[in-house]
Design a protein around this motif. Structure first.
Motif, mmCIF file in Angstrom:
data_model
loop_
_atom_site.group_PDB
_atom_site.id
_atom_site.type_symbol
_atom_site.label_atom_id
_atom_site.label_comp_id
_atom_site.label_asym_id
_atom_site.label_seq_id
_atom_site.Cartn_x
_atom_site.Cartn_y
_atom_site.Cartn_z
ATOM 1 N N SER A 172 -2.671 -0.716 -7.714
ATOM 2 C CA SER A 172 -2.317 -0.218 -9.048
ATOM 3 C C SER A 172 -1.018 0.565 -8.992
ATOM 4 C CB SER A 172 -3.439 0.691 -9.554
ATOM 5 O OG SER A 172 -3.709 1.661 -8.564
ATOM 6 N N PRO B 155 1.132 -0.212 11.047
ATOM 7 C CA PRO B 155 0.578 1.014 11.629
ATOM 8 C C PRO B 155 -0.957 0.995 11.583
ATOM 9 C CG PRO B 155 1.168 1.413 9.350
ATOM 10 C CD PRO B 155 1.347 -0.062 9.588
ATOM 11 N N GLY C 120 0.870 -1.180 0.000
ATOM 12 C CA GLY C 120 0.000 0.000 0.000
ATOM 13 C C GLY C 120 0.903 1.224 0.000
ATOM 14 N N ASN D 196 -1.475 7.698 1.883
ATOM 15 C CA ASN D 196 -1.033 8.855 2.685
ATOM 16 C C ASN D 196 0.072 8.514 3.671
ATOM 17 O OD1 ASN D 196 -2.926 10.769 1.654
ATOM 18 N ND2 ASN D 196 -4.511 9.636 2.751
ATOM 19 N N LEU D 197 -0.128 7.454 4.446
ATOM 20 C CA LEU D 197 0.835 7.167 5.511
ATOM 21 C C LEU D 197 2.156 6.629 4.948
ATOM 22 C CD1 LEU D 197 1.327 7.281 8.549
ATOM 23 C CD2 LEU D 197 0.801 4.857 8.604
ATOM 24 N N ALA D 198 2.082 5.690 3.991
ATOM 25 C CA ALA D 198 3.316 5.130 3.419
ATOM 26 C C ALA D 198 4.144 6.253 2.782
ATOM 27 C CB ALA D 198 2.975 4.059 2.392
ATOM 28 N N ASN E 71 1.839 9.394 13.360
ATOM 29 C CA ASN E 71 0.919 10.304 12.683
ATOM 30 C C ASN E 71 1.624 10.875 11.447
ATOM 31 O OD1 ASN E 71 2.333 12.714 13.464
ATOM 32 N ND2 ASN E 71 1.278 12.650 15.440
ATOM 33 N N LEU E 72 0.873 11.684 10.671
ATOM 34 C CA LEU E 72 1.395 12.106 9.363
ATOM 35 C C LEU E 72 2.638 12.996 9.467
ATOM 36 C CD1 LEU E 72 -1.757 12.714 7.139
ATOM 37 C CD2 LEU E 72 -0.029 10.929 6.927
ATOM 38 N N LYS F 295 -5.638 0.150 4.598
ATOM 39 C CA LYS F 295 -6.741 0.445 5.518
ATOM 40 C C LYS F 295 -7.085 -0.820 6.325
ATOM 41 C CE LYS F 295 -7.966 4.686 4.298
ATOM 42 N NZ LYS F 295 -7.493 5.762 5.169
ATOM 43 N N PRO F 296 -7.628 -0.634 7.542
ATOM 44 C CA PRO F 296 -7.944 -1.803 8.387
ATOM 45 C C PRO F 296 -8.793 -2.850 7.663
ATOM 46 C CG PRO F 296 -8.200 0.232 9.642
ATOM 47 C CD PRO F 296 -7.900 0.644 8.235
ATOM 48 N N ALA G 298 0.757 -0.861 5.027
ATOM 49 C CA ALA G 298 0.198 0.500 4.950
ATOM 50 C C ALA G 298 -1.130 0.514 4.205
ATOM 51 C CB ALA G 298 1.221 1.433 4.299
ATOM 52 N N ILE H 11 -4.651 -8.802 2.672
ATOM 53 C CA ILE H 11 -3.195 -8.647 2.517
ATOM 54 C C ILE H 11 -2.461 -9.740 3.293
ATOM 55 C CG2 ILE H 11 -1.269 -7.129 3.228
ATOM 56 C CD1 ILE H 11 -2.687 -6.159 0.716
ATOM 57 N N MET I 42 1.951 3.173 16.119
ATOM 58 C CA MET I 42 0.922 4.159 15.816
ATOM 59 C C MET I 42 1.606 5.514 15.631
ATOM 60 S SD MET I 42 -1.946 5.246 14.999
ATOM 61 C CE MET I 42 -2.657 3.617 14.864
ATOM 62 N N ALA J 279 -4.640 0.963 12.266
ATOM 63 C CA ALA J 279 -5.393 1.311 13.478
ATOM 64 C C ALA J 279 -6.308 0.164 13.885
ATOM 65 C CB ALA J 279 -6.214 2.580 13.227
ATOM 66 N N PHE K 79 4.212 -2.067 -3.274
ATOM 67 C CA PHE K 79 3.224 -2.881 -3.977
ATOM 68 C C PHE K 79 1.866 -2.295 -3.603
ATOM 69 C CE2 PHE K 79 0.177 -6.422 -3.315
ATOM 70 C CZ PHE K 79 0.050 -6.857 -4.622
ATOM 71 N N ALA K 80 1.025 -2.028 -4.583
ATOM 72 C CA ALA K 80 -0.331 -1.532 -4.292
ATOM 73 C C ALA K 80 -1.262 -2.151 -5.330
ATOM 74 C CB ALA K 80 -0.368 -0.012 -4.353
HETATM 75 N N1 LIG Z 1 -3.198 8.463 7.510
HETATM 76 C C1 LIG Z 1 -2.781 8.592 8.767
HETATM 77 O O1 LIG Z 1 -2.556 9.697 9.289
HETATM 78 C C2 LIG Z 1 -2.526 7.374 9.606
HETATM 79 C C3 LIG Z 1 -1.977 7.521 10.902
HETATM 80 C C4 LIG Z 1 -1.751 6.357 11.653
HETATM 81 C C5 LIG Z 1 -2.071 5.106 11.142
HETATM 82 N N2 LIG Z 1 -2.617 5.008 9.896
HETATM 83 C C6 LIG Z 1 -2.952 3.671 9.372
HETATM 84 O O2 LIG Z 1 -2.244 3.478 8.172
HETATM 85 C C7 LIG Z 1 -2.992 2.670 7.266
HETATM 86 C C8 LIG Z 1 -2.986 3.309 5.889
HETATM 87 O O3 LIG Z 1 -3.671 4.555 5.945
HETATM 88 P P1 LIG Z 1 -3.587 5.585 4.725
HETATM 89 O O4 LIG Z 1 -4.211 6.839 5.217
HETATM 90 O O5 LIG Z 1 -2.201 5.647 4.174
HETATM 91 O O6 LIG Z 1 -4.553 4.855 3.656
HETATM 92 P P2 LIG Z 1 -4.718 5.175 2.089
HETATM 93 O O7 LIG Z 1 -4.186 6.540 1.779
HETATM 94 O O8 LIG Z 1 -6.133 4.869 1.746
HETATM 95 O O9 LIG Z 1 -3.766 4.114 1.372
HETATM 96 C C9 LIG Z 1 -4.089 2.747 1.326
HETATM 97 C C10 LIG Z 1 -3.175 2.077 0.326
HETATM 98 O O10 LIG Z 1 -3.484 0.681 0.384
HETATM 99 C C11 LIG Z 1 -3.472 0.158 -0.939
HETATM 100 N N3 LIG Z 1 -4.284 -1.080 -0.990
HETATM 101 C C12 LIG Z 1 -5.556 -1.275 -0.572
HETATM 102 N N4 LIG Z 1 -5.944 -2.542 -0.782
HETATM 103 C C13 LIG Z 1 -4.880 -3.167 -1.323
HETATM 104 C C14 LIG Z 1 -4.648 -4.491 -1.791
HETATM 105 N N5 LIG Z 1 -5.582 -5.432 -1.695
HETATM 106 N N6 LIG Z 1 -3.430 -4.784 -2.300
HETATM 107 C C15 LIG Z 1 -2.474 -3.861 -2.382
HETATM 108 N N7 LIG Z 1 -2.629 -2.580 -1.979
HETATM 109 C C16 LIG Z 1 -3.814 -2.240 -1.461
HETATM 110 C C17 LIG Z 1 -4.052 1.271 -1.777
HETATM 111 O O11 LIG Z 1 -3.654 1.065 -3.120
HETATM 112 P P3 LIG Z 1 -4.478 1.681 -4.376
HETATM 113 O O12 LIG Z 1 -4.316 3.161 -4.260
HETATM 114 O O13 LIG Z 1 -3.787 1.097 -5.536
HETATM 115 O O14 LIG Z 1 -5.903 1.227 -4.186
HETATM 116 C C18 LIG Z 1 -3.356 2.501 -1.131
HETATM 117 O O15 LIG Z 1 -2.080 2.698 -1.707
HETATM 118 C C19 LIG Z 1 -4.401 2.538 7.865
HETATM 119 O O16 LIG Z 1 -4.587 1.229 8.324
HETATM 120 C C20 LIG Z 1 -4.434 3.523 9.022
HETATM 121 O O17 LIG Z 1 -5.141 3.002 10.129
HETATM 122 C C21 LIG Z 1 -2.843 6.101 9.110
#
Ligand SMILES: NC(=O)c1ccc[n+]([C@@H]2O[C@H](COP(=O)([O-])OP(=O)(O)OC[C@H]3O[C@@H](n4cnc5c(N)ncnc54)[C@H](OP(=O)(O)O)[C@@H]3O)[C@@H](O)[C@H]2O)c1
Length: 260
Positions: free
Chosen positions: A33, A84, A7, A10-12, A109-110, A60-61, A58, A67, A107, A86, A30-31
């Protein structure tokens, strides 16, 4: 150290941005797309695993179980899994990958992008050399704190969601400032200076004074700040705001229960 992002949202991206200046780091992702990104894309989970020492979950839950089911089929020997995600426990990940697999739960943050995250850390083998390496790395990306897993829900509500809550507070100031008829970007600049000035005041004095004392030091008797703080106290604004943190914590607990 070779980092593989499963994935790349945003976070990765934030973790990559924070890590890329470090020496001796390699990256791939790897994602679902392929995107226009400055790091190599792996067509399959297998090829990402083969190219990585550390695998960052990286996604979503709700996407984690799919994965993990794919990861289970890969050769994970000597790999470190860092999650990471949640509300998803180490036990949840072990359920797919087995208890022998080194799993680190964090855990962040951004603000990890600017090396200013406050990041909680725990692991199924916290003293494993590879787990310590991750802890040390997180320390370079802000402040890292070792925490019992039971504390993750509260930590998530304060430090994971905290940046959004602080910004929501600043937004209230901004809406009030509409009366000035100043351009929006200038309002943002002024508010940025206010928050940076406040942070600096806190940072410079935090060792010698409590927050209560710092507030008292800038509150003149019978003045404007005192009038505002009196309203804050009598209207129990603090309790209301605590409700915001409680709601976030409750949501994290619910997410943990639903399959955590
Ligand atoms: N954002 C934050 O501030 C934050 C803070 C702490 C913890 N977190 C945790 O971090 C995690 C990611 O959050 P995010 O905000 O970065 O989410 P996000 O922006 O929605 O990114 C999710 C990524 O997962 C990929 N993905 C989804 N399903 C997949 C699959 N089956 N195979 C391969 N790749 C897949 C998506 O790829 P595509 O784009 O190709 O669909 C996308 O690149 C969450 O679990 C969240 O709880 C986030």
């Amino acid at each position: 150290m070779k980092h593989g992002f499963i994935g790349f949202g945003n976070l990765a991206k934030a973790i990559y941005r924070g890590l890329k200046e470090e020496k001796g780091m390699e990256f791939a992702y790897f994602a679902r797309s392929k995107k226009e990104e400055p790091l190599p894309y792996c067509e399959t989970m297998d090829s990402l695993v083969a190219a990585s020492d550390v695998l960052w979950l990286a996604v979503k839950p709700q996407d984690l179980s799919g994965i993990l089911a794919q990861l289970k089929e890969c050769d994970l020997e000597r790999k470190t899994i860092v999650s990471p995600v949640a509300g998803k426990s180490i036990a949840y990940i072990e359920h797919y990958l087995g208890k022998k697999q080194l799993v680190v739960r964090i855990m962040p943050n951004l603000a990890i992008a600017y090396r200013k995250s406050v990041t909680a850390f725990t692991a199924n083998r916290p003293n494993d050399e590879k787990a310590r390496e991750i802890f040390a790395l997180l320390g370079k990306l802000g402040k890292a704190v070792e925490l019992e897993e039971s504390g993750f829900d509260l930590f998530t509500s304060i430090f994971g969601s905290g940046p959004a809550f602080i910004l929501a507070f600043i937004q209230i100031f901004k809406e009030k400032m509409q009366e000035f008829n100043l351009p929006g970007p200038l309002l943002d600049e002024l508010l940025l200076e206010l928050t940076q000035g406040t942070t600096l005041y806190f940072a410079q004095n935090q060792k010698d004074y409590s927050i209560e004392e710092l507030i008292r030091n800038i509150t003149s008797k019978g003045g404007t700040t005192q009038a505002g703080l009196e309203y804050f106290r009598t209207q129990k604004i603090g309790n209301h705001f605590e409700g915001v943190l409680n709601a976030a914590r409750k949501r994290s607990e619910e997410m943990s229960r639903n399959g955590g």
